[in-house]
Design an enzyme around this catalytic site. Structure first.
Site, short mmCIF file in Angstrom:
data_model
loop_
_atom_site.label_atom_id
_atom_site.label_comp_id
_atom_site.label_asym_id
_atom_site.label_seq_id
_atom_site.Cartn_x
_atom_site.Cartn_y
_atom_site.Cartn_z
CE1 TYR A 101 44.39 30.91 44.29
CE2 TYR A 101 46.20 30.55 42.76
CZ TYR A 101 45.07 31.26 43.14
OH TYR A 101 44.63 32.30 42.37
CE LYS A 148 44.84 38.40 46.01
NZ LYS A 148 44.14 37.65 44.98
CG HIS A 193 40.89 35.95 42.09
ND1 HIS A 193 41.33 35.16 43.11
CD2 HIS A 193 41.70 35.67 41.04
CE1 HIS A 193 42.34 34.43 42.70
NE2 HIS A 193 42.60 34.72 41.44
CE1 TYR A 243 45.24 33.33 33.94
CE2 TYR A 243 47.37 34.41 34.08
CZ TYR A 243 46.38 33.64 34.65
OH TYR A 243 46.53 33.19 35.93
NE ARG A 277 39.56 33.73 35.62
CZ ARG A 277 40.52 33.29 36.41
NH1 ARG A 277 41.70 32.97 35.90
NH2 ARG A 277 40.32 33.16 37.70
NE ARG A 309 42.44 36.59 36.84
CZ ARG A 309 42.92 36.61 35.61
NH1 ARG A 309 42.68 37.67 34.85
NH2 ARG A 309 43.63 35.63 35.14
CB THR A 334 44.19 33.01 47.37
OG1 THR A 334 45.23 33.97 47.25
CG2 THR A 334 43.03 33.38 46.45
CB SER A 354 51.05 33.61 42.11
OG SER A 354 50.18 32.53 41.84
C1 FNR Z 1 45.33 37.21 39.43
N1 FNR Z 1 45.00 37.09 40.77
C2 FNR Z 1 45.53 36.06 41.53
N2 FNR Z 1 45.33 36.01 42.87
C3 FNR Z 1 45.90 35.04 43.63
O1 FNR Z 1 45.70 35.02 44.82
N3 FNR Z 1 46.71 34.12 43.04
C4 FNR Z 1 46.96 34.09 41.70
O2 FNR Z 1 47.70 33.24 41.20
C5 FNR Z 1 46.34 35.08 40.91
N4 FNR Z 1 46.52 35.11 39.55
C6 FNR Z 1 46.10 36.19 38.81
C7 FNR Z 1 46.46 36.30 37.47
C8 FNR Z 1 46.10 37.44 36.76
C9 FNR Z 1 46.52 37.54 35.31
C10 FNR Z 1 45.35 38.46 37.36
C11 FNR Z 1 44.98 39.70 36.61
C12 FNR Z 1 44.98 38.33 38.68
C13 FNR Z 1 44.24 38.17 41.44
C14 FNR Z 1 45.18 39.28 41.90
O3 FNR Z 1 45.96 38.86 42.98
C15 FNR Z 1 44.40 40.52 42.36
O4 FNR Z 1 43.41 40.14 43.27
C16 FNR Z 1 43.77 41.29 41.19
O5 FNR Z 1 44.61 41.28 40.08
C17 FNR Z 1 43.48 42.72 41.60
O6 FNR Z 1 42.83 43.40 40.58
P1 FNR Z 1 43.57 44.34 39.49
O7 FNR Z 1 44.59 45.18 40.23
O8 FNR Z 1 44.22 43.42 38.51
O9 FNR Z 1 42.46 45.11 38.92
#
Ligand code: FNR
Length: 384
Positions: free
Chosen positions: A131, A253, A277, A25, A166, A280, A157, A107
């Site tokens: 969210y 964001k 994100h 994940y 994914r 993702r 966000t 989050s």
């Molecule tokens: C996220 N991200 C994310 N963003 C957000 O606003 N709410 C969320 O619940 C989540 N959940 C989430 C889960 C996981 C497992 C990942 C890896 C990412 C996005 C996160 O806030 C952020 O934008 C990215 O993770 C930044 O990239 P890097 O540092 O992981 O490369």
């Protein structure tokens, strides 16, 4: 493994210690994962200028983000299901951030609730990520809960009204708590540390949500629940409503485009985060670091610009600051630390990045992180 030297070491250890469903994940992007890969790869093309014989004795990484003092211009990004990477993961990461003097962002889709984190960190302020869901009463109550918990910024966000696909999550049947299928049980049996931690905590579901939304006792799979609850009608009018209800520092964001950055300025928010994100959501979108300079150029100092995506080292942080980010966030870099070694691992991740940032800045002949600009980069190697 005896000595942990960088974030990659933490990733490898996390992969060994965290059940496959939750490791996957974290370490995945949507569809072909091209944007996920580009987030990191595009940093490598940007080159730093080494300078010598400059007095670099007294150095400082201290700065501010949305007017708040930070020990270095880096915050922990909001990540869902963090309490599944390690038991009580959000609490442990929040404690590590507090110790370091940097912001922790919780989050909406966390395992530990807003109240859990507030209590475990002694009311120390943290940031809350929202969210927007269809049930606006629930959103209003979440905002009020964040206020009551002394949160010092709300991060809204904007890039997840529908969920990017994914593949690994679908194959693994991602859910929290994990379903006790035979393959899951077999995999968990090889992760004794994780299992012991989970047996020792009662926090194993989405505690911001379960019990707070009518009819939600059990969330089933994350993708189904998101499809049902997240509001695809989210608009800038909602941002205005949220801003008013919240009344405090507001960060938007998920901005990737100059036109959206303009609208973010108009909304009156305090900061925007250039983010895809973590690769993702929209696969095929530009990397965050390549989207950053044009947004910085467009908004000037009308709004603070932050960024995230692909940051795995202090050199990456330095490059993002050089291209105009006032602060950055780490997602996977802290999740790997957490999965590998709990709170100690998050502290390790932060210490690694802090040291890399400090030394790299010194090699570039600079002593104050707030003075870093694109003159530390080799011309022609960075995006405009
Ligand atoms: C996220 N991200 C994310 N963003 C957000 O606003 N709410 C969320 O619940 C989540 N959940 C989430 C889960 C996981 C497992 C990942 C890896 C990412 C996005 C996160 O806030 C952020 O934008 C990215 O993770 C930044 O990239 P890097 O540092 O992981 O490369």
């Amino acid at each position: 493994m005896t000595v942990i030297t960088n974030i990659e070491d933490l990733r490898l250890l996390a992969k060994r210690r965290v059940p496959r469903m939750f490791y996957d994940y974290a370490d995945s992007g949507s569809w072909t994962e091209s944007t996920y890969r580009a987030n990191e790869a595009d940093f490598e093309r940007i080159l730093l200028r080494q300078r010598v014989a400059v007095d670099i004795d007294n150095r400082s990484l201290r700065s501010t983000m949305i007017g708040q003092d930070v020990a270095m211009p880096l915050a922990i990004a909001p990540t869902g299901l963090t309490g599944m990477q390690h038991a009580d993961g959000e609490i442990l990461a929040a404690r590590a951030a507090k110790k370091f003097g940097i912001p922790f962002t919780l989050s909406t889709m966390s395992i530990c609730s807003i109240e859990d984190v507030a209590e475990a960190t002694g009311g120390h302020p943290f940031w809350f990520q929202l969210y927007v869901m269809r049930d606006r009463d629930f959103i209003a109550r979440l905002i009020d809960r964040a206020k009551a918990a002394n949160c010092s910024a709300l991060v809204v966000t904007l890039d997840l009204q529908v969920l990017g696909q994914r593949h690994k999550d679908l194959r693994n049947g991602l859910s929290a708590p994990p379903k006790l299928t035979i393959p899951n049980l077999i995999n968990m049996a090889t992760k004794p540390r994780w299992c012991m931690g989970m047996l020792g905590t009662s926090r194993r579901e989405f505690r911001n949500i379960v019990g707070h939304v009518k009819g939600v006792e059990n969330m089933g799979s994350l993708s189904e629940w998101t499809a049902k609850q997240f509001d695809p009608r989210l608009s800038w009018n909602d941002v205005a409503w949220i801003k008013e209800r919240w009344g405090g520092k507001l960060i938007l964001k998920g901005i990737q485009d100059v036109e959206d950055a303009e609208l973010a300025v108009k909304s009156g928010a305090d900061a925007l985060i250039v983010s895809n994100h973590g690769g993702r959501q929209l696969d095929g979108a530009p990397s965050s670091i390549s989207a950053l300079p044009s947004i910085v150029a467009a908004v000037g100092d009308r709004i603070e610009v932050h960024m995230d995506g692909g940051i795995r080292s202090g050199q990456h942080v330095l490059k993002a600051l050089a291209l105009g980010a006032k602060g950055v966030y780490i997602g996977r870099a802290f999740l790997y630390g957490l999965g590998a070694m709990g709170q100690e691992g998050v502290e390790k991740a932060l210490a690694i990045i802090q040291r890399e940032l400090d030394l790299s800045m010194a090699f570039c002949g600079r002593t104050d992180v707030r003075q870093v600009d694109r003159s530390i980069l080799v011309p022609g190697t960075y995006p405009q």
